[in-house]
Design an enzyme around this catalytic site. Structure first.
Site, PDB file in Angstrom:
ATOM      1  N   GLU A 265       0.825  -1.208   0.000  1.00  0.00           N
ATOM      2  CA  GLU A 265       0.000   0.000   0.000  1.00  0.00           C
ATOM      3  C   GLU A 265       0.867   1.270   0.000  1.00  0.00           C
ATOM      4  O   GLU A 265       0.458   2.314  -0.491  1.00  0.00           O
ATOM      5  CB  GLU A 265      -0.936  -0.001   1.222  1.00  0.00           C
ATOM      6  N   HIS A 286       6.775 -27.085  -1.009  1.00  0.00           N
ATOM      7  CA  HIS A 286       6.138 -28.210  -1.709  1.00  0.00           C
ATOM      8  C   HIS A 286       5.057 -27.720  -2.665  1.00  0.00           C
ATOM      9  O   HIS A 286       4.211 -28.493  -3.094  1.00  0.00           O
ATOM     10  CB  HIS A 286       5.590 -29.201  -0.680  1.00  0.00           C
ATOM     11  N   LYS A 388     -14.016   1.926  -3.603  1.00  0.00           N
ATOM     12  CA  LYS A 388     -14.934   2.481  -2.593  1.00  0.00           C
ATOM     13  C   LYS A 388     -15.954   3.404  -3.251  1.00  0.00           C
ATOM     14  O   LYS A 388     -17.137   3.375  -2.916  1.00  0.00           O
ATOM     15  CB  LYS A 388     -14.155   3.250  -1.528  1.00  0.00           C
TER      16      LYS A 388
HETATM   17  O1  PA5 Z   1      -3.155   1.762   5.870  1.00  0.00           O
HETATM   18  C1  PA5 Z   1      -4.223   2.333   5.702  1.00  0.00           C
HETATM   19  O2  PA5 Z   1      -4.360   3.561   5.840  1.00  0.00           O
HETATM   20  C2  PA5 Z   1      -5.457   1.534   5.334  1.00  0.00           C
HETATM   21  O3  PA5 Z   1      -5.155   0.196   5.189  1.00  0.00           O
HETATM   22  C3  PA5 Z   1      -6.540   1.712   6.414  1.00  0.00           C
HETATM   23  O4  PA5 Z   1      -6.011   1.282   7.647  1.00  0.00           O
HETATM   24  C4  PA5 Z   1      -7.799   0.909   6.086  1.00  0.00           C
HETATM   25  O5  PA5 Z   1      -8.302   1.302   4.824  1.00  0.00           O
HETATM   26  C5  PA5 Z   1      -8.875   1.135   7.141  1.00  0.00           C
HETATM   27  O6  PA5 Z   1      -9.204   2.483   7.250  1.00  0.00           O
HETATM   28  P1  PA5 Z   1      -9.954   3.030   8.522  1.00  0.00           P
HETATM   29  O7  PA5 Z   1      -9.076   2.844   9.712  1.00  0.00           O
HETATM   30  O8  PA5 Z   1     -10.207   4.462   8.222  1.00  0.00           O
HETATM   31  O9  PA5 Z   1     -11.231   2.243   8.657  1.00  0.00           O
END
Ligand code: PA5
Length: 398
Positions: A265, A286, A388
């Protein structure tokens, strides 16, 4: 203690030029946006830590059966990784820690609602934005169950979210739920050493002060983080675009998932970045082992090797089992190197609160440095938004 063994990836271990390194060090040491994770005291203050420990005591004094952690992505992966790495396989402590809101599985949630019936449960819902669909749906259902079944439901819910904004914060204010703050200047995937991860981890019986002590020492491994990040940077240029985050211990798989999220990410942007995949050996030797030895040359391995562990003697071999496991680590690296798949080994002495704290911080550093080397912003995730938007548009029509 973290040691990098670069023997099996030597050809990619070329230095990055000094001007670039100083520029990145400058970014890491000043108050850049979303970089408060660098300073553990900004990640979690003494006061917040004491509050978390107080909440933990209050909950545990009520002898709960189940503690449900609701969150997705950076809001749960770190806590799950820490709990899995430091918990026994079979002798489970009470309360049982259950994660929810990590998918939209109706089967999972309906079975969970059935499973918790009549049990003494507490819930920690974690969402920085307070608006994420998966945890929202899970929390709505579990909160509804609690409201219908417990007159004291308020005390059973702890909300970890932004200090000021979001629908979860509003709800907590209206209902009077206890709240913990997600630090403003830290993104989800860099937040597991804040209230986001620390309450669930503390509830599971792990010493969070020791975890934080380890993390505080993590800055000692800045040079190693630069080495690891430069190897990743150089290897990607050679079209090795898949990284297997490999461990040789089943309960470390979720640590591999946490690293995968952190790297994926943070760095998968502008058509750049390596695709990180969590991987367990020797099981996957394996299956994926064949591909790594003889398949297309697109991958490399980052192996987390734990030098000491609880050990047992083998019956028919002249070695304890853990030593044998570590002998296999070396031999697999040699075999894969012969097959032109390189490995980097990250060695730690043992898996403990302290070393895990160090390791988490080391991976934070590597993710940030790697992002700066690629000249992308390691702290945003614009690509997560598109699905989203499409879902939210559709939700309005339901
Ligand atoms: O690393 C990040 O910012 C994302 O993975 C968020 O943690 C994830 O989308 C969850 O978001 P939120 O904490 O706003 O629900």
């Amino acid at each position: 203690m973290i040691k990098l063994n670069t023997n099996y990836i030597e050809k990619y271990n070329q230095n990055i030029d000094n001007a670039k390194i100083s520029n990145i060090k400058e970014k890491l040491s000043s108050s850049y946006p979303m970089t408060d994770w660098i300073n553990i005291d900004k990640t979690i203050s003494e006061e917040e830590l004491n509050n978390i420990l107080k909440i933990k005591e209050t909950i545990l004094n009520d002898n709960p059966d189940i503690f449900i952690v609701i969150g997705i992505g950076g809001s749960f992966l770190g806590a799950k990784a820490i709990i899995d790495c430091l918990s026994p396989y079979f002798k489970k402590n009470k309360p049982e820690i259950i994660f929810a809101g990590t998918t939209l599985s109706s089967k999972y949630l309906s079975e969970l609602l059935e499973y918790i019936k009549g049990k003494n449960i507490y819930v920690n819902v974690i969402s920085k934005s307070g608006n994420t669909l998966e945890p929202k749906i899970a929390f709505d259902l579990i909160e509804d169950y609690l409201k219908k079944n417990y007159s004291d439901y308020q005390k059973r819910i702890i909300v970890t979210t932004d200090k000021e904004i979001g629908s979860l914060k509003e709800k907590a204010n209206i209902e009077g739920y206890a709240t913990l703050d997600v630090p403003k200047n830290i993104g989800g995937r860099f937040s597991c050493l804040s209230a986001v991860g620390l309450l669930p981890v503390a509830i599971s019986g792990i010493d969070i002060k020791m975890l934080l002590n380890g993390a505080r020492n993590g800055i000692e491994y800045l040079d190693e983080a630069f080495t690891y990040a430069s190897i990743r940077y150089n290897i990607e240029k050679d079209n090795r675009v898949v990284e297997l985050i490999t461990t040789y211990e089943e309960n470390q798989e979720s640590f591999g998932k946490w690293v995968s999220q952190l790297f994926g990410e943070s760095q998968g942007k502008d058509k750049k970045g390596i695709l990180p995949i969590p991987n367990i050996f020797t099981s996957n030797l394996h299956s994926l082992g064949q591909y790594l030895q003889e398949g297309r040359k697109i991958a490399f391995e980052t192996v987390i090797k734990v030098n000491k562990s609880e050990d047992i003697k083998t019956i028919n071999y002249g070695s304890s089992l853990h030593n044998l496991n570590n002998m296999v680590v070396e031999k697999v690296c040699i075999a894969h190197e012969e097959g032109d798949t390189s490995s980097l080994i990250i060695e730690i002495d043992e898996m403990s609160e302290y070393t895990l704290g160090e390791l988490i911080y080391f991976f934070y550093l590597t993710a940030a440095i790697g992002g700066y080397l690629l000249e992308i912003n390691p702290f945003d995730q614009p690509g997560v938004e598109r699905y989203k938007e499409l879902v939210n548009r559709e939700l309005k029509n339901l």
